[in-house]
Scaffold this active site. Sequence first.
Site, PDB file in Angstrom:
ATOM      1  N   CYS A   1       0.053   3.792   1.689  1.00  0.00           N
ATOM      2  CA  CYS A   1      -0.057   2.950   0.498  1.00  0.00           C
ATOM      3  C   CYS A   1      -1.355   3.210  -0.249  1.00  0.00           C
ATOM      4  O   CYS A   1      -1.405   3.095  -1.481  1.00  0.00           O
ATOM      5  CB  CYS A   1       0.067   1.474   0.870  1.00  0.00           C
TER       6      CYS A   1
ATOM      7  N   HIS B   1      -2.719  -3.863   3.405  1.00  0.00           N
ATOM      8  CA  HIS B   1      -1.832  -3.139   2.519  1.00  0.00           C
ATOM      9  C   HIS B   1      -2.427  -3.054   1.112  1.00  0.00           C
ATOM     10  O   HIS B   1      -3.082  -3.989   0.652  1.00  0.00           O
ATOM     11  CB  HIS B   1      -0.474  -3.842   2.475  1.00  0.00           C
TER      12      HIS B   1
END
Length: 326
Positions: A36, A286
């Site tokens: 990510c 994340h």
Amino acid sequence: EGMPLPQRIFPPEKISMDWQQRQRPGAGLFNLGNTCYINVILQCLTYTPPLANYLLSYKHSQSCQQPGFCMMCTMEAHVRKVLCSSATAILPGAVLRDLKFIGEEFEYGRQENAYEFLRCTLDAMHRACLSCDLDVSSQETTIVYQIFGGFMKSRVTCLSCQAVVDSYKAFLDVSLDIRVRASSLTTVLEDCVTPKQLDQKECFRCSKCKKKAAASKKVTVHHAPRVLTLCLERADQWTGTKISKFVEYPEYLDLRPYMSDTAGEPLLCSLYAIVVHSGDTCLEGHFLCYAKASNGLWYRMDDESVDNCDIHTVLGQQAYLLFYAR
């Protein structure tokens, strides 16, 4: 003034800050496990208008003579694939395959920092633009520096005789300490340009007094970049814990109050992308981003998902990286 005039590599007048074509947002990017941090930076760069315009023009690849890996050619192919694909999501395969060439510290499958990946990506693109026999004084004039690069001015003032010493340093991004007085981005920037007395360990020998003396230092933006990239430092350098406070940031930012010359016309920048980190610590969690597409609309980009959103949602995030365009 005070800075050398380097030979120009890429003519600045050829840089277009407006999208050459307006269309819906492109594809999302698949996450292959802790990738990510790569996806958010690729998306933010893809939606940087002057960079995308340049990459979509094939200007680099048509004249590239670099054998093997070339980050500019890789980005050119990636941006074209994202913006021109009919798929809802694609795999940034070339970037993942050549990760070690972008930054030796990156290890596939391990969570890394998005800011460090941005720095390494811009540096790899910059190196791809340089020829081996280039004059060092020209290194700040590649397309990368013409878009993201600016100059900081550091003025040290002797508190005994008021003599000043000015120095200049090129930058591609600015890191901001948000631990103190950080209710808003403008407050943080005001603190940055406020003169501060040098620590006693930072010995200043005044060329006029001819002796060590107390001194103050003021840092200002001397030459503003076309694209200003700001990193709100969310890792406490002493404890390593994450700083989760909300720092208010505007959609439109006037850089003039933070310039060496504050008397000029307003120097307005418009927010077009942000990176957000979710998680309790900076070592896990994340990354996702929000970016404005060429159609003028904002989108939340979370790996393969690309969803419409509004500016109020964007301005309400716990931002980590901010991208402003002149």
